[in-house]
Design an enzyme around this catalytic site. Structure first.
Site, mmCIF file in Angstrom:
data_model
loop_
_atom_site.group_PDB
_atom_site.id
_atom_site.type_symbol
_atom_site.label_atom_id
_atom_site.label_comp_id
_atom_site.label_asym_id
_atom_site.label_seq_id
_atom_site.Cartn_x
_atom_site.Cartn_y
_atom_site.Cartn_z
ATOM 1 N N ARG A 159 0.903 -7.508 -0.787
ATOM 2 C CA ARG A 159 1.387 -8.893 -0.910
ATOM 3 C C ARG A 159 0.402 -9.862 -0.266
ATOM 4 O O ARG A 159 0.077 -10.916 -0.834
ATOM 5 C CB ARG A 159 2.757 -9.035 -0.244
ATOM 6 C CG ARG A 159 3.914 -8.476 -1.040
ATOM 7 C CD ARG A 159 5.217 -8.639 -0.289
ATOM 8 N NE ARG A 159 5.261 -7.817 0.911
ATOM 9 C CZ ARG A 159 5.659 -8.246 2.107
ATOM 10 N NH1 ARG A 159 6.017 -9.507 2.286
ATOM 11 N NH2 ARG A 159 5.699 -7.420 3.136
ATOM 12 N N LEU A 192 7.944 0.992 1.099
ATOM 13 C CA LEU A 192 7.802 0.130 -0.078
ATOM 14 C C LEU A 192 8.845 -0.975 -0.010
ATOM 15 O O LEU A 192 10.018 -0.714 0.281
ATOM 16 C CB LEU A 192 8.004 0.934 -1.367
ATOM 17 C CG LEU A 192 6.845 1.799 -1.862
ATOM 18 C CD1 LEU A 192 7.281 2.605 -3.080
ATOM 19 C CD2 LEU A 192 5.621 0.961 -2.194
ATOM 20 N N ASP A 193 8.419 -2.210 -0.277
ATOM 21 C CA ASP A 193 9.354 -3.332 -0.305
ATOM 22 C C ASP A 193 10.379 -3.143 -1.412
ATOM 23 O O ASP A 193 10.115 -2.457 -2.405
ATOM 24 C CB ASP A 193 8.592 -4.646 -0.532
ATOM 25 C CG ASP A 193 7.632 -4.960 0.604
ATOM 26 O OD1 ASP A 193 8.028 -4.796 1.766
ATOM 27 O OD2 ASP A 193 6.487 -5.370 0.326
ATOM 28 N N PRO A 194 11.551 -3.762 -1.283
ATOM 29 C CA PRO A 194 12.587 -3.611 -2.318
ATOM 30 C C PRO A 194 12.122 -3.986 -3.724
ATOM 31 O O PRO A 194 12.509 -3.346 -4.700
ATOM 32 C CB PRO A 194 13.696 -4.546 -1.834
ATOM 33 C CG PRO A 194 13.547 -4.556 -0.348
ATOM 34 C CD PRO A 194 12.072 -4.496 -0.103
#
Length: 282
Positions: free
Chosen positions: A173, A38-40
């Site tokens: 995204r 998971l992205d920050p």
């Protein structure tokens, strides 16, 4: 040596590796990994494996994943999320809700997607995001993904909130930007939360600061629905421990072999032959 899984509800700003590090400290072990980075800026379900459990991510890796995301229209950032710098602004009149629904319907099923340049994809031995940060010019290969479902939850002030269930390898995204482009504009994600990975739900997960040894899910409990075969035959036991392929008359695609109380191996069927996925030591 403890082995098992944790269901973590990752907070914003933490990297997935940050969570791994915290788990290593809590359990005083070095062998920790996560399934599905998971992205920050994203929150939600992160499945952590400890010790022998890290060998079994393959069992879960192909599962569908469900996300809730908020797409900001008419602006694009270099990272395709709210941590990047704005690189494009489009003057687009207000989009009708019907247009959005039409686009969603058009994207169901098989799709082709190029991963974002700010991603963990390997390019000549380096991560794509490392090259992007250093302004290195490179191209990423198009991959096939599958969108099982996509629903509009809210639309106001040029922001689309949607829920989607997708296959492994789909970058939400990039999906946000692809949606925006089909609406003849650009966009970036201002919010992303992973709610489900297969049957595992974020509602059953814990915040990292609430995790302790009682949070650990045993391997056998994580995969209760997978058939277990107790190996009594010494010849078969030796074949399994050596990782040999097996011709067995079982209907199940995936099988755990056990010896006594201990799981010893995971096998998966391919063309009527069982192949080793992973040997287990405890």
């Amino acid at each position: 040596m403890k082995s098992g899984f944790l269901l973590i509800d990752k907070d914003v700003s933490l990297t997935s590796n940050d969570v791994d590090y915290k788990v290593k400290r809590i359990f005083n072990t070095k062998k920790v990994g996560h399934l599905g980075t998971l992205d920050p800026f994203a929150t939600g379900l992160l499945i952590i494996g400890i010790n022998e459990a890290t060998k079994l991510f393959k069992v879960i890796d192909e599962e569908k994943k469900t996300y809730v995301a908020k797409l900001v229209l008419n602006k694009e950032t270099d990272t395709l999320d709210n941590t990047g710098k704005i690189i494009n602004i489009v003057d687009r009149k207000e989009i009708a809700e019907e247009e959005i629904l039409d686009v969603f319907n058009s994207m169901l099923g098989k799709n082709k997607q190029i991963p974002p340049k700010y991603s963990a994809v390997h390019v000549n031995g380096k991560r794509a995001y490392e090259l992007a940060r250093n302004n290195v010019d490179f191209k990423l290969l198009e991959k096939e993904i599958y969108i099982y479902d996509i629903k509009l939850l809210d639309y106001k002030n040029d922001e689309i909130t949607f829920k989607t269930t997708v296959s492994k390898g789909c970058y939400i995204r990039q999906l946000g930007l692809d949606i925006a482009k089909k609406l003849n504009t650009v966009g970036y994600l201002n919010y992303l939360r992973r709610e489900e990975i297969g049957k595992y739900k974020v509602s059953d997960a814990k915040k990292i600061n609430d995790v302790d040894f009682s949070s650990l899910i045993k391997i056998e409990d994580m995969f209760k629905d997978i058939k277990r075969i107790d190996v009594q035959n010494d010849k078969l036991l030796k074949l399994i421990k050596n990782g040999n392929v097996l011709k067995l008359d079982y209907k199940e695609e995936t099988i755990f072999f056990k010896h006594g109380d201990a799981l010893i191996a995971l096998y998966k069927k391919q063309d009527d032959i069982y192949h080793l996925v992973s040997l287990l030591r405890d």
